[in-house]
Motif scaffolding. Structure first.
Motif, PDB file in Angstrom:
ATOM      1  N   LEU A   3       0.672  -1.384  -0.095  1.00 30.57           N
ATOM      2  CA  LEU A   3       0.079  -0.203   0.145  1.00 30.57           C
ATOM      3  C   LEU A   3       0.742   1.307   0.232  1.00 30.57           C
ATOM      4  CD1 LEU A   3      -2.302  -1.045   3.023  1.00 30.57           C
ATOM      5  CD2 LEU A   3      -3.330  -1.485   0.290  1.00 30.57           C
ATOM      6  N   SER A   4       0.660   2.523  -0.614  1.00 29.01           N
ATOM      7  CA  SER A   4       0.684   3.407  -0.426  1.00 29.01           C
ATOM      8  C   SER A   4       1.451   4.022   1.331  1.00 29.01           C
ATOM      9  CB  SER A   4       0.189   4.753  -1.747  1.00 29.01           C
ATOM     10  OG  SER A   4      -1.494   4.965  -0.410  1.00 29.01           O
ATOM     11  N   ALA A   5       1.651   5.305   1.149  1.00 33.73           N
ATOM     12  CA  ALA A   5       1.682   5.633   2.865  1.00 33.73           C
ATOM     13  C   ALA A   5       0.140   5.972   3.135  1.00 33.73           C
ATOM     14  CB  ALA A   5       2.635   6.438   2.943  1.00 33.73           C
ATOM     15  N   ALA A   6      -0.146   6.778   2.579  1.00 34.91           N
ATOM     16  CA  ALA A   6      -1.189   7.649   2.379  1.00 34.91           C
ATOM     17  C   ALA A   6      -2.604   6.452   2.709  1.00 34.91           C
ATOM     18  CB  ALA A   6      -2.104   8.560   1.642  1.00 34.91           C
ATOM     19  N   SER A   7      -2.498   5.226   1.851  1.00 36.67           N
ATOM     20  CA  SER A   7      -3.653   4.254   1.657  1.00 36.67           C
ATOM     21  C   SER A   7      -3.030   2.756   3.293  1.00 36.67           C
ATOM     22  CB  SER A   7      -3.457   3.399   0.281  1.00 36.67           C
ATOM     23  OG  SER A   7      -3.774   3.775  -0.837  1.00 36.67           O
ATOM     24  N   LYS A   9      -1.817   4.757   5.999  1.00 35.98           N
ATOM     25  CA  LYS A   9      -2.649   5.394   7.156  1.00 35.98           C
ATOM     26  C   LYS A   9      -4.567   5.563   7.325  1.00 35.98           C
ATOM     27  CE  LYS A   9      -2.887   9.955   9.408  1.00 35.98           C
ATOM     28  NZ  LYS A   9      -3.068  10.947   8.574  1.00 35.98           N
ATOM     29  N   LEU A  10      -5.529   5.235   6.251  1.00 39.15           N
ATOM     30  CA  LEU A  10      -6.151   5.081   6.593  1.00 39.15           C
ATOM     31  C   LEU A  10      -6.596   4.115   7.292  1.00 39.15           C
ATOM     32  CD1 LEU A  10      -9.041   6.485   5.673  1.00 39.15           C
ATOM     33  CD2 LEU A  10      -9.282   5.587   3.616  1.00 39.15           C
ATOM     34  N   LEU A  11      -6.335   2.778   5.847  1.00 42.94           N
ATOM     35  CA  LEU A  11      -6.735   1.677   6.981  1.00 42.94           C
ATOM     36  C   LEU A  11      -6.519   0.963   7.691  1.00 42.94           C
ATOM     37  CD1 LEU A  11      -6.296  -0.540   3.556  1.00 42.94           C
ATOM     38  CD2 LEU A  11      -8.616   0.992   4.413  1.00 42.94           C
ATOM     39  N   LYS A  12      -4.861   1.603   8.595  1.00 37.16           N
ATOM     40  CA  LYS A  12      -4.593   1.089   9.342  1.00 37.16           C
ATOM     41  C   LYS A  12      -5.417   2.017  10.851  1.00 37.16           C
ATOM     42  CE  LYS A  12      -1.088   1.512  13.701  1.00 37.16           C
ATOM     43  NZ  LYS A  12       0.246   2.086  13.319  1.00 37.16           N
ATOM     44  N   GLU A  13      -6.006   3.204  10.914  1.00 33.24           N
ATOM     45  CA  GLU A  13      -6.822   3.486  11.432  1.00 33.24           C
ATOM     46  C   GLU A  13      -8.739   3.204  11.552  1.00 33.24           C
ATOM     47  OE1 GLU A  13      -9.471   7.838  11.384  1.00 33.24           O
ATOM     48  OE2 GLU A  13      -7.308   7.843  11.222  1.00 33.24           O
ATOM     49  N   GLU A  14      -9.181   2.495  10.442  1.00 35.45           N
ATOM     50  CA  GLU A  14     -10.364   2.448  10.232  1.00 35.45           C
ATOM     51  C   GLU A  14     -10.340   0.569  10.661  1.00 35.45           C
ATOM     52  OE1 GLU A  14     -12.285   4.429   6.487  1.00 35.45           O
ATOM     53  OE2 GLU A  14     -11.495   2.582   5.993  1.00 35.45           O
ATOM     54  N   TRP A  15      -9.065   0.057  10.046  1.00 34.72           N
ATOM     55  CA  TRP A  15      -8.823  -1.187  10.957  1.00 34.72           C
ATOM     56  C   TRP A  15      -8.812  -1.484  11.968  1.00 34.72           C
ATOM     57  CZ3 TRP A  15      -6.490  -5.306   6.756  1.00 34.72           C
ATOM     58  CH2 TRP A  15      -6.426  -5.540   5.929  1.00 34.72           C
ATOM     59  N   GLY A  16      -7.814  -0.695  12.885  1.00 34.70           N
ATOM     60  CA  GLY A  16      -8.359  -0.449  14.472  1.00 34.70           C
ATOM     61  C   GLY A  16      -9.420  -0.612  14.566  1.00 34.70           C
ATOM     62  N   ASN A  17      -9.732   0.504  14.146  1.00 34.35           N
ATOM     63  CA  ASN A  17     -11.379   0.695  14.952  1.00 34.35           C
ATOM     64  C   ASN A  17     -12.744  -0.588  14.522  1.00 34.35           C
ATOM     65  OD1 ASN A  17     -13.212   2.809  16.337  1.00 34.35           O
ATOM     66  ND2 ASN A  17     -14.409   3.319  14.716  1.00 34.35           N
ATOM     67  N   THR A  18     -11.916  -1.296  14.300  1.00 38.69           N
ATOM     68  CA  THR A  18     -13.703  -1.962  13.772  1.00 38.69           C
ATOM     69  C   THR A  18     -13.190  -3.348  13.995  1.00 38.69           C
ATOM     70  OG1 THR A  18     -12.754  -1.898  10.852  1.00 38.69           O
ATOM     71  CG2 THR A  18     -14.095  -4.182  11.748  1.00 38.69           C
ATOM     72  N   THR A 136     -13.851  11.419   3.914  1.00 38.98           N
ATOM     73  CA  THR A 136     -13.492  11.490   3.680  1.00 38.98           C
ATOM     74  C   THR A 136     -12.695  11.384   2.149  1.00 38.98           C
ATOM     75  OG1 THR A 136     -12.848  10.222   5.698  1.00 38.98           O
ATOM     76  CG2 THR A 136     -11.522   9.392   3.973  1.00 38.98           C
ATOM     77  N   LEU A 137     -11.265  11.641   1.433  1.00 40.29           N
ATOM     78  CA  LEU A 137     -11.228  11.600   0.435  1.00 40.29           C
ATOM     79  C   LEU A 137      -9.563  11.025   0.529  1.00 40.29           C
ATOM     80  CD1 LEU A 137     -12.047  11.451  -2.545  1.00 40.29           C
ATOM     81  CD2 LEU A 137     -11.304  13.445  -2.854  1.00 40.29           C
ATOM     82  N   VAL A 138      -9.751  10.055   0.740  1.00 41.46           N
ATOM     83  CA  VAL A 138      -7.219   9.576   0.501  1.00 41.46           C
ATOM     84  C   VAL A 138      -7.074   9.431  -1.049  1.00 41.46           C
ATOM     85  CG1 VAL A 138      -5.942   8.555   1.263  1.00 41.46           C
ATOM     86  CG2 VAL A 138      -8.415   9.593   2.777  1.00 41.46           C
ATOM     87  N   GLU A 139      -6.254   9.717  -0.995  1.00 41.98           N
ATOM     88  CA  GLU A 139      -5.636   9.343  -2.797  1.00 41.98           C
ATOM     89  C   GLU A 139      -4.169   8.873  -2.523  1.00 41.98           C
ATOM     90  OE1 GLU A 139      -4.927  11.945  -5.615  1.00 41.98           O
ATOM     91  OE2 GLU A 139      -6.651  13.762  -5.160  1.00 41.98           O
ATOM     92  N   GLY A 140      -4.369   7.472  -3.117  1.00 38.47           N
ATOM     93  CA  GLY A 140      -3.385   6.617  -2.454  1.00 38.47           C
ATOM     94  C   GLY A 140      -2.571   6.450  -4.279  1.00 38.47           C
ATOM     95  N   THR A 141      -2.251   4.893  -4.041  1.00 35.28           N
ATOM     96  CA  THR A 141      -1.321   4.473  -5.851  1.00 35.28           C
ATOM     97  C   THR A 141      -2.581   4.015  -6.031  1.00 35.28           C
ATOM     98  OG1 THR A 141       0.616   5.156  -4.253  1.00 35.28           O
ATOM     99  CG2 THR A 141       0.990   4.098  -6.100  1.00 35.28           C
ATOM    100  N   GLY A 142      -2.644   4.164  -7.024  1.00 39.60           N
ATOM    101  CA  GLY A 142      -3.470   3.314  -8.254  1.00 39.60           C
ATOM    102  C   GLY A 142      -5.230   3.262  -7.065  1.00 39.60           C
ATOM    103  N   VAL A 143      -5.497   3.510  -6.358  1.00 42.14           N
ATOM    104  CA  VAL A 143      -6.855   4.093  -6.181  1.00 42.14           C
ATOM    105  C   VAL A 143      -7.184   5.028  -4.948  1.00 42.14           C
ATOM    106  CG1 VAL A 143      -5.574   2.674  -3.434  1.00 42.14           C
ATOM    107  CG2 VAL A 143      -8.156   2.087  -4.190  1.00 42.14           C
ATOM    108  N   THR A 144      -8.662   5.768  -4.939  1.00 44.01           N
ATOM    109  CA  THR A 144      -8.495   6.270  -4.355  1.00 44.01           C
ATOM    110  C   THR A 144     -10.085   6.042  -2.896  1.00 44.01           C
ATOM    111  OG1 THR A 144      -8.700   8.550  -6.567  1.00 44.01           O
ATOM    112  CG2 THR A 144      -9.761   8.433  -4.368  1.00 44.01           C
ATOM    113  N   HIS A 145      -9.739   6.283  -1.884  1.00 44.35           N
ATOM    114  CA  HIS A 145     -10.451   6.130  -1.224  1.00 44.35           C
ATOM    115  C   HIS A 145     -12.178   7.260  -0.762  1.00 44.35           C
ATOM    116  CE1 HIS A 145      -7.509   2.741   0.326  1.00 44.35           C
ATOM    117  NE2 HIS A 145      -7.175   3.676  -0.585  1.00 44.35           N
ATOM    118  N   ILE A 146     -12.644   6.991  -0.811  1.00 45.20           N
ATOM    119  CA  ILE A 146     -14.231   7.728  -0.939  1.00 45.20           C
ATOM    120  C   ILE A 146     -14.518   7.387   0.157  1.00 45.20           C
ATOM    121  CG2 ILE A 146     -15.707   9.358  -2.202  1.00 45.20           C
ATOM    122  CD1 ILE A 146     -14.319   8.370  -4.361  1.00 45.20           C
TER     123      ILE A 146
END
Length: 152
Positions: A3-7, A9-18, A136-146
């Protein structure tokens, strides 16, 4: 998974709160029950009309629910406690949206045209679906998380 650093960071936060997941039987079977534990390392509630005979109805990895989407989400909320319940896309998300059980939707937009598949919000029927955001709008490498909030 790379994953890119941006992706990350987002997924670590979301997965940590799941605290729990809700998935359908089709995904459960297709992944062969993730080899015994979901990669997010949380208990997964499986909505099914036909529980598999070779697995217990409930353990620390999977809880099988046959009473409908409301019961599946309620069980996941009980398991998650103060944490978030994540509902997998497709049929489960459509059922939850139709039942008024979704607070937020997340889309991982990847620039690939498949030419087929099942639309995420197909067959909603008369259910109007409106969203606020994106929140939330996070631009990763090859993916945009919305992320969008579901309007009540």
């Amino acid at each position: 998974m790379r994953l890119s650093a941006a992706s990350a960071k987002l997924l670590k936060e979301e997965w940590g709160n799941t605290g729990a997941l809700v998935v359908g039987r089709h995904l459960y079977d297709m992944t062969n029950a993730w080899g015994g534990r979901h990669p997010m390392d949380v208990t997964t509630v499986v909505l099914t009309h036909r529980p598999p005979q070779d697995r217990p109805v409930a353990d620390e990895n999977f809880v099988l629910v046959t009473e409908g989407i409301e019961a599946a989400v309620a069980k996941a909320q009980e398991i998650a406690g103060e944490k978030t319940v994540v509902v997998n896309g497709g049929q489960m998300a459509r059922q939850c949206l139709g039942a008024g059980l979704l607070d937020e939707i997340g889309i991982e937009l990847v620039p690939v045209v498949l030419g087929g598949g099942t639309p995420l919000f197909a067959d909603l029927g008369a259910t109007p679906a409106q969203f606020d955001g994106p929140t939330t709008l996070v631009e990763g490498t090859g993916v945009t998380h919305i992320r969008y909030r579901v309007k009540e």
